[in-house]
Design an enzyme around this catalytic site. Structure first.
Site, PDB file in Angstrom:
ATOM      1  N   VAL A  29      -9.387 -24.926  28.547  1.00  0.00           N
ATOM      2  CA  VAL A  29     -10.367 -25.745  29.539  1.00  0.00           C
ATOM      3  C   VAL A  29      -9.690 -27.176  29.580  1.00  0.00           C
ATOM      4  O   VAL A  29      -9.388 -27.535  30.974  1.00  0.00           O
ATOM      5  CB  VAL A  29     -11.865 -25.880  29.095  1.00  0.00           C
ATOM      6  N   ASP A  42     -21.982 -21.916  36.460  1.00  0.00           N
ATOM      7  CA  ASP A  42     -23.035 -20.949  36.978  1.00  0.00           C
ATOM      8  C   ASP A  42     -23.202 -20.810  38.275  1.00  0.00           C
ATOM      9  O   ASP A  42     -23.153 -19.754  38.930  1.00  0.00           O
ATOM     10  CB  ASP A  42     -24.466 -21.169  36.306  1.00  0.00           C
ATOM     11  N   ARG A  76     -19.995 -19.406  40.197  1.00  0.00           N
ATOM     12  CA  ARG A  76     -20.082 -17.855  40.215  1.00  0.00           C
ATOM     13  C   ARG A  76     -21.229 -17.265  40.997  1.00  0.00           C
ATOM     14  O   ARG A  76     -20.959 -16.324  41.694  1.00  0.00           O
ATOM     15  CB  ARG A  76     -20.545 -17.325  38.562  1.00  0.00           C
ATOM     16  N   HIS A  99     -27.604 -22.618  30.026  1.00  0.00           N
ATOM     17  CA  HIS A  99     -26.157 -22.167  30.229  1.00  0.00           C
ATOM     18  C   HIS A  99     -25.903 -20.990  29.175  1.00  0.00           C
ATOM     19  O   HIS A  99     -25.288 -21.243  28.253  1.00  0.00           O
ATOM     20  CB  HIS A  99     -25.131 -23.127  30.361  1.00  0.00           C
TER      21      HIS A  99
HETATM   22  P1  NAD Z   1      -9.794 -23.864  23.194  1.00  0.00           P
HETATM   23  O1  NAD Z   1      -9.815 -23.670  21.704  1.00  0.00           O
HETATM   24  O2  NAD Z   1      -8.624 -23.448  23.946  1.00  0.00           O
HETATM   25  O3  NAD Z   1      -9.764 -25.579  23.261  1.00  0.00           O
HETATM   26  C1  NAD Z   1     -10.393 -26.395  22.524  1.00  0.00           C
HETATM   27  C2  NAD Z   1      -9.769 -27.648  22.364  1.00  0.00           C
HETATM   28  O4  NAD Z   1     -10.810 -28.572  21.480  1.00  0.00           O
HETATM   29  C3  NAD Z   1      -8.402 -27.378  21.254  1.00  0.00           C
HETATM   30  O5  NAD Z   1      -7.553 -28.211  22.054  1.00  0.00           O
HETATM   31  C4  NAD Z   1      -8.688 -28.109  20.061  1.00  0.00           C
HETATM   32  O6  NAD Z   1      -7.571 -28.854  19.663  1.00  0.00           O
HETATM   33  C5  NAD Z   1      -9.839 -29.281  20.514  1.00  0.00           C
HETATM   34  N1  NAD Z   1     -10.534 -29.774  19.383  1.00  0.00           N
HETATM   35  C6  NAD Z   1     -11.233 -29.113  18.526  1.00  0.00           C
HETATM   36  N2  NAD Z   1     -11.676 -29.868  17.518  1.00  0.00           N
HETATM   37  C7  NAD Z   1     -11.765 -31.075  18.129  1.00  0.00           C
HETATM   38  C8  NAD Z   1     -11.893 -32.528  17.614  1.00  0.00           C
HETATM   39  N3  NAD Z   1     -12.919 -32.763  16.735  1.00  0.00           N
HETATM   40  N4  NAD Z   1     -11.844 -33.491  18.648  1.00  0.00           N
HETATM   41  C9  NAD Z   1     -10.996 -33.285  19.862  1.00  0.00           C
HETATM   42  N5  NAD Z   1     -10.361 -32.237  20.193  1.00  0.00           N
HETATM   43  C10 NAD Z   1     -10.937 -31.159  19.492  1.00  0.00           C
HETATM   44  O7  NAD Z   1     -10.977 -23.573  23.879  1.00  0.00           O
HETATM   45  P2  NAD Z   1     -11.430 -23.549  25.363  1.00  0.00           P
HETATM   46  O8  NAD Z   1     -11.290 -22.307  25.944  1.00  0.00           O
HETATM   47  O9  NAD Z   1     -10.860 -24.838  26.000  1.00  0.00           O
HETATM   48  O10 NAD Z   1     -13.054 -23.941  25.379  1.00  0.00           O
HETATM   49  C11 NAD Z   1     -13.654 -25.236  24.866  1.00  0.00           C
HETATM   50  C12 NAD Z   1     -15.080 -25.131  24.805  1.00  0.00           C
HETATM   51  O11 NAD Z   1     -15.465 -25.091  26.259  1.00  0.00           O
HETATM   52  C13 NAD Z   1     -15.824 -23.946  24.100  1.00  0.00           C
HETATM   53  O12 NAD Z   1     -16.808 -24.351  23.178  1.00  0.00           O
HETATM   54  C14 NAD Z   1     -16.309 -23.017  25.419  1.00  0.00           C
HETATM   55  O13 NAD Z   1     -17.294 -22.015  24.930  1.00  0.00           O
HETATM   56  C15 NAD Z   1     -16.734 -23.959  26.415  1.00  0.00           C
HETATM   57  N6  NAD Z   1     -16.742 -23.614  27.596  1.00  0.00           N
HETATM   58  C16 NAD Z   1     -17.921 -23.870  28.412  1.00  0.00           C
HETATM   59  C17 NAD Z   1     -17.986 -23.453  29.651  1.00  0.00           C
HETATM   60  C18 NAD Z   1     -19.209 -24.219  30.523  1.00  0.00           C
HETATM   61  O14 NAD Z   1     -19.524 -23.638  31.495  1.00  0.00           O
HETATM   62  N7  NAD Z   1     -19.981 -25.185  29.825  1.00  0.00           N
HETATM   63  C19 NAD Z   1     -17.083 -22.908  30.091  1.00  0.00           C
HETATM   64  C20 NAD Z   1     -15.984 -22.498  29.427  1.00  0.00           C
HETATM   65  C21 NAD Z   1     -15.640 -22.833  28.073  1.00  0.00           C
HETATM   66  C1  LMR Z   2     -18.725 -19.440  30.383  1.00  0.00           C
HETATM   67  O1  LMR Z   2     -19.810 -19.135  31.136  1.00  0.00           O
HETATM   68  O2  LMR Z   2     -17.937 -18.632  31.106  1.00  0.00           O
HETATM   69  C2  LMR Z   2     -18.536 -20.161  29.320  1.00  0.00           C
HETATM   70  O3  LMR Z   2     -19.708 -20.530  28.991  1.00  0.00           O
HETATM   71  C3  LMR Z   2     -17.680 -19.497  28.257  1.00  0.00           C
HETATM   72  C4  LMR Z   2     -18.279 -18.336  27.540  1.00  0.00           C
HETATM   73  O4  LMR Z   2     -18.418 -18.325  26.442  1.00  0.00           O
HETATM   74  O5  LMR Z   2     -18.873 -17.441  28.263  1.00  0.00           O
END
Ligand code: NAD
Ligand code: LMR
Length: 370
Positions: free
Chosen positions: A13, A149, A152, A193
């Site tokens: 992300v 959300d 989508r 969420h």
């Molecule tokens: P990812 O594993 O690709 O990236 C996570 C990043 O966080 C990595 O670069 C990692 O090094 C870094 N990280 C880990 N611990 C850390 C710390 N203490 N300090 C700083 N950086 C740190 O994961 P992603 O696909 O980027 O997803 C990240 C988060 O976002 C997940 O928890 C995912 O579920 C969430 N997410 C939320 C939504 C939403 O709608 N709110 C949507 C998509 C993803």
């Molecule tokens: C999403 O809605 O795509 C994010 O919250 C990532 C997930 O875990 O589904």
């Protein structure tokens, strides 16, 4: 001059989100922090010919990354893989978010804090309790990012309606009656969420009637509530991960709304004849702590009427009004014209939300040290 910090900037992300923020002319400085690769990502982005300065910060430099930041966005943490719920991520991500928020409290206590990491329903209570313990909590500053959300819901609603129109009118496949980018007028999303806490509200009766008549209403609701699973499943065919690109778009849209509000506040100072109304910016839903926000108590009462008087809902995602990038008011009118079915969905959402919130609150309460 607005400095924005992204914590977790090197992730799935974080990287595309940072790219989109680099393109935003309202940002003067982009602080990219991660436990790995932050300098590389920042150097890469710094070659793009837009004006935001990009600087990468690694673990020991978190103070420098945060100092002077007006907005802090947190996508740091572990994503889902198949068979894992968002709630299962809590164990790892709660600690990460708590530590990062403690640093925010220390280095930029007035910053607007936007949490993307999952599970949002529990991690916003973790953030709120952490800020309270640090003595710098302001309800209007803390926002759980639920924009995906809504993105989508707008996409899927347009798809179902277009599909119906093509069939009903015999038009060529691919003809577009409904523009996906303009659907925000017709649909909203409230609640939380994850799964059944995500409650899509279709504002337009003709549209909800069409969905019901064509037998697509259930499918529409299910796709919005479990859209994240679609992505996790598709990525698992040849790798792993959850939504990253659509999330980056949703996150940058949300940050943009906050930035517009920050910039509007500065306008009246320059132009004396502005009305105070101009300062307020209404934005799409975000997950907030209701007590302490204007209209928050009224919304809690409305939710009690829907879910039963014993419910104690303190957090909810709903449209809000921003001033200077902070939530000043929540939109209590969102519940005025909802259908019986939507009321039922809200009731289910609240039961799950209460458990999610308690989990986050207890996590911080049981820590002796922050
Ligand atoms: P990812 O594993 O690709 O990236 C996570 C990043 O966080 C990595 O670069 C990692 O090094 C870094 N990280 C880990 N611990 C850390 C710390 N203490 N300090 C700083 N950086 C740190 O994961 P992603 O696909 O980027 O997803 C990240 C988060 O976002 C997940 O928890 C995912 O579920 C969430 N997410 C939320 C939504 C939403 O709608 N709110 C949507 C998509 C993803
Ligand atoms: C999403 O809605 O795509 C994010 O919250 C990532 C997930 O875990 O589904």
């Amino acid at each position: 001059m607005v400095k924005v910090a992204v914590l977790g900037a090197s992730g799935g992300v974080g990287q595309p989100l940072s790219l989109l923020l680099k393109l935003n002319p309202m940002i003067s400085e982009l602080a990219l922090y991660d436990i790995k690769l932050a300098e590389g990502v920042a150097t890469d982005l710094s070659h793009i010919n837009t004006n935001a300065d990009c600087v990468g910060y690694s673990t020991e430099d978190i103070g420098e990354a945060l100092k002077g930041s007006a907005i802090v966005v947190i996508p740091a943490g572990v994503p889902r893989r198949p068979g894992i719920t968002r709630d299962d991520l809590f164990k790892l991500n709660a600690g990460i978010v708590k530590n990062l928020v403690s640093s925010v409290a220390k280095y930029c206590p007035n910053a607007r804090l936007l949490v993307i990491s999952n599970p949002v329903n529990s991690l916003i209570p973790v953030a709120v309790e952490t800020l309270k313990r640090c003595g710098v909590f302001q309800a209007g500053n803390v926002m759980g990012v639920t924009t995906l959300d809504l993105v989508r819901a707008e996409t899927f609603l347009a798809e179902y309606l277009n599909e119906h129109d093509v069939k009903a009118m015999g038009g060529p496949i691919g003809e577009r009656t409904y523009d996906k980018s303009k659907m925000y007028k017709f649909v909203g999303v409230v609640g939380g969420h994850s799964g059944e806490t995500i409650v899509p509200l279709v504002f337009n009766h003709m549209m909800s009637h069409t969905l019901t008549k064509t037998g697509k209403y259930d499918e529409f609701i299910h796709r919005v509530q479990y859209g994240g699973d679609e992505v996790v499943k598709a990525k698992a065919k040849d790798g792993s991960g959850s939504a990253t690109l659509s999330m980056a778009l949703a996150g940058s849209k949300f940050v943009n709304e906050v930035l517009i509000s920050v910039h509007r506040r500065e306008e009246p100072r320059r132009r004396a004849n502005r009305t105070s109304e101009r300062k307020n910016v209404t934005i799409s839903s975000t997950f907030v702590y209701l007590p302490g926000l204007s209209n928050g108590k009224e919304v809690q009462e409305k939710l009690k009427q829907i879910a039963g008087s014993e419910c104690r809902v303190e957090y909810f995602s709903l449209p809000v009004v921003l001033e200077d990038g902070r939530v000043t008011r929540v939109d209590k009118s969102i519940f005025d014209n909802i259908s019986q079915r939507e009321r039922e969905m809200i009731k289910v959402a609240i039961q799950e939300l209460e458990k999610n919130v308690t989990k986050g609150r207890d996590f911080v309460a049981h820590k002796t040290k922050l």
